[in-house]
Enzyme design. Structure first.
Site, PDB file in Angstrom:
ATOM      1  N   ASP A   1      34.536  -0.547  15.639  1.00 60.61           N
ATOM      2  CA  ASP A   1      34.276  -0.118  14.360  1.00 60.61           C
ATOM      3  C   ASP A   1      34.036   1.539  14.342  1.00 60.61           C
ATOM      4  O   ASP A   1      32.573   1.771  14.237  1.00 60.61           O
ATOM      5  CB  ASP A   1      33.165  -0.729  13.440  1.00 60.61           C
ATOM      6  CG  ASP A   1      34.240  -0.757  11.892  1.00 60.61           C
ATOM      7  OD1 ASP A   1      34.609  -0.764  10.932  1.00 60.61           O
ATOM      8  OD2 ASP A   1      32.602  -1.162  11.167  1.00 60.61           O
TER       9      ASP A   1
ATOM     10  N   HIS B   1      31.792   2.021   1.641  1.00 59.89           N
ATOM     11  CA  HIS B   1      31.330   1.393   2.369  1.00 59.89           C
ATOM     12  C   HIS B   1      29.901   1.025   1.147  1.00 59.89           C
ATOM     13  O   HIS B   1      29.984   1.747   0.664  1.00 59.89           O
ATOM     14  CB  HIS B   1      31.036   1.892   2.776  1.00 59.89           C
ATOM     15  CG  HIS B   1      32.187   2.033   5.042  1.00 59.89           C
ATOM     16  ND1 HIS B   1      32.920   3.169   4.444  1.00 59.89           N
ATOM     17  CD2 HIS B   1      32.311   1.056   5.117  1.00 59.89           C
ATOM     18  CE1 HIS B   1      33.546   2.990   5.720  1.00 59.89           C
ATOM     19  NE2 HIS B   1      33.687   1.899   5.874  1.00 59.89           N
ATOM     20  N   GLY B   2      29.441  -0.381   1.667  1.00 65.55           N
ATOM     21  CA  GLY B   2      27.741  -0.584   1.054  1.00 65.55           C
ATOM     22  C   GLY B   2      28.291  -1.279  -0.120  1.00 65.55           C
ATOM     23  O   GLY B   2      28.913  -1.892  -0.453  1.00 65.55           O
TER      24      GLY B   2
ATOM     25  N   ASN C   1      38.068  -5.538   5.946  1.00 63.79           N
ATOM     26  CA  ASN C   1      36.789  -5.296   6.822  1.00 63.79           C
ATOM     27  C   ASN C   1      35.584  -5.414   6.014  1.00 63.79           C
ATOM     28  O   ASN C   1      35.380  -5.005   4.864  1.00 63.79           O
ATOM     29  CB  ASN C   1      37.102  -3.056   6.976  1.00 63.79           C
ATOM     30  CG  ASN C   1      37.127  -2.297   8.093  1.00 63.79           C
ATOM     31  OD1 ASN C   1      38.252  -4.145   8.400  1.00 63.79           O
ATOM     32  ND2 ASN C   1      36.860  -2.203   8.338  1.00 63.79           N
TER      33      ASN C   1
ATOM     34  N   ARG D   1      13.215 -19.773  13.510  1.00 62.01           N
ATOM     35  CA  ARG D   1      14.620 -20.918  13.189  1.00 62.01           C
ATOM     36  C   ARG D   1      14.641 -21.458  12.759  1.00 62.01           C
ATOM     37  O   ARG D   1      16.406 -21.498  11.666  1.00 62.01           O
ATOM     38  CB  ARG D   1      14.368 -21.467  14.360  1.00 62.01           C
ATOM     39  CG  ARG D   1      14.336 -20.822  15.465  1.00 62.01           C
ATOM     40  CD  ARG D   1      13.863 -21.199  16.623  1.00 62.01           C
ATOM     41  NE  ARG D   1      12.183 -22.037  16.629  1.00 62.01           N
ATOM     42  CZ  ARG D   1      11.603 -22.930  17.110  1.00 62.01           C
ATOM     43  NH1 ARG D   1      12.228 -23.039  18.327  1.00 62.01           N
ATOM     44  NH2 ARG D   1      10.735 -23.133  17.013  1.00 62.01           N
TER      45      ARG D   1
HETATM   46  P1  13P Z   1      31.914  -2.933   3.431  1.00 58.18           P
HETATM   47  O1  13P Z   1      30.372  -2.108   3.310  1.00 58.18           O
HETATM   48  O2  13P Z   1      32.310  -3.156   1.752  1.00 58.18           O
HETATM   49  O3  13P Z   1      31.094  -4.099   3.761  1.00 58.18           O
HETATM   50  O4  13P Z   1      33.292  -2.510   4.416  1.00 58.18           O
HETATM   51  C1  13P Z   1      33.136  -2.661   5.805  1.00 58.18           C
HETATM   52  C2  13P Z   1      33.647  -1.774   6.438  1.00 58.18           C
HETATM   53  O5  13P Z   1      34.580  -1.345   6.319  1.00 58.18           O
HETATM   54  C3  13P Z   1      33.184  -1.804   8.326  1.00 58.18           C
HETATM   55  O6  13P Z   1      33.791  -1.142   8.310  1.00 58.18           O
HETATM   56  O1  G3H Z   2      31.602   0.488   8.073  1.00 58.93           O
HETATM   57  C1  G3H Z   2      30.192   0.605   8.038  1.00 58.93           C
HETATM   58  C2  G3H Z   2      30.046  -0.908   8.853  1.00 58.93           C
HETATM   59  O2  G3H Z   2      29.702  -1.685   7.694  1.00 58.93           O
HETATM   60  C3  G3H Z   2      28.797  -1.047  10.156  1.00 58.93           C
HETATM   61  O3  G3H Z   2      27.684  -0.655   9.607  1.00 58.93           O
HETATM   62  O4  G3H Z   2      26.771   0.981  11.222  1.00 58.93           O
HETATM   63  O5  G3H Z   2      25.577  -0.451   9.375  1.00 58.93           O
HETATM   64  O6  G3H Z   2      26.314  -0.846  12.055  1.00 58.93           O
HETATM   65  P1  G3H Z   2      26.346   0.213  10.599  1.00 58.93           P
HETATM   66 ZN    ZN Z   3      34.611   1.057   7.425  1.00 58.73          ZN
END
Ligand code: 13P
Ligand code: G3H
Ligand code: ZN
Length: 316
Positions: free
Chosen positions: A81, A179-180, A253, A280
């Protein structure tokens, strides 16, 4: 069984979207496999650069291989990713990945084409497929933060040109998500107009939606009631996943939502049992809650129940 992303896309295109879930540890892997087996759905495991660094990239690979043995009915692809060029090459050479994402969306169109094309050439030579990105999502992508107001939707004509010039196998399009946990201010919908135009120009070509978490309100409320302070968060309406899939979105995603499940489970657990320090019991609760969450997302994506037909189409 690990398959290529192309095999998953061929079966899904225009009918449903395959959930692409980020994982970082064994508990997430267990929940993801359990949820996908419960819902009989194929899926994509995504590994970010940050996930590769969190423990050790070999650890994640071993966890995924083990999960594949524990759940032999599972059909899934393994995907990098938001890779940079160097990380794409490492993953291509590792022999473990089904596909990589080269994210040069923050570069100029010409530079994005040049970088993505180099990765496509290397990946195709080894039988992997490549997701590239055009347009810019808001929010934080690994080390790159796109400030509010600087996100740009994908231009459909440019998308057609980009696909032709790079030879990429799927394209991450900016259609209004970020994202986020803070995607929208007020009620907002995906840009189906942009999707419709892209699909008309590149019919049959798999599109990818990043930033697809739904940020469920009840989840956030429970986190906040247990000491969290996630105010004003908002996500994508999951009822929009399937209409987007009909317009060519074949990979959706989801990462943030899984983090919210983890946070809710652990905050509530330790709030209610302040003298406990064994990780756990909440870990077990998380695995089951994450599995439930994954199955519910697969229902929205339309991937639930597709496993047997996919298996037949793969000649298994
Ligand atoms: P979210 O932050 O909406 O979960 O998106 C994840 C993503 O695009 C990872 O590539
Ligand atoms: O797009 C980003 C994904 O949510 C991955 O997040 O880079 O913090 O693992 P990360
Ligand atoms: Zn992404």
């Amino acid at each position: 069984m690990i398959v290529t992303t192309a095999q998953l896309f061929k079966h899904a295109y225009g009918k449903y979207a395959v959930g692409a879930y980020n994982i970082n540890n064994a508990e997430q892997a267990m929940g993801l496999f359990k949820g996908c087996i419960q819902s009989k759905a194929p899926f994509i495991i995504q590994i970010s650069k940050g996930a590769r660094k969190y423990t050790d990239k070999r650890m994640l690979e071993a966890i995924i291989r083990a999960a594949g043995e524990i759940f032999p009915e599972a059909i899934f692809a393994v995907h990098l990713d938001h890779g940079d060029e160097q990380t794409c090459y490492e993953c291509i050479d590792s022999g473990f990945f089904s596909s990589v994402m080269i994210d040069a969306s923050h570069e100029s169109f010409t530079e994005n084409v040049a970088i993505s094309k180099r990765v496509v050439d290397k990946a195709h030579a080894k039988g992997l497929s490549v997701e590239a990105e055009l347009g810019m999502l808001g929010g934080v992508e690994e080390d790159i933060k796109v400030e509010d107001g600087h996100a740009t939707l994908t231009n459909p004509a440019e998308a057609q040109d980009f696909i032709k010039k790079t030879g990429c196998d799927s394209l991450a399009c900016a259609i209004g998500t970020s994202h986020g946990a803070f995607k929208f201010k007020g009620k907002q919908s995906l840009h189906f107009d942009v999707l419709t135009k892209i699909k008309a120009l590149v019919p049959g070509f798999p599109l990818v939606m990043h930033g697809s978490s739904s940020v469920p309100k009840d989840e956030v409320d429970r986190i906040n009631a247990a000491g969290g302070t996630i105010a004003g968060s908002m996500g994508v309406d999951p009822k929009e996943y399937l209409p987007a899939a009909k317009l060519g979105v074949t990979k959706v995603n989801i990462d943030t939502d899984g983090r919210l499940v983890w946070t809710r489970v652990h905050r509530e657990y330790f709030r209610d049992k302040p003298s406990d320090f064994d990780f756990r019991p909440p870990g077990k609760i998380f695995i089951d809650e994450y599995a439930k969450f994954i199955a519910s997302r697969n229902d929205y994506l339309g991937s639930s129940g597709q496993l047997d037909d996919l298996r037949k189409s793969l000649g298994q």
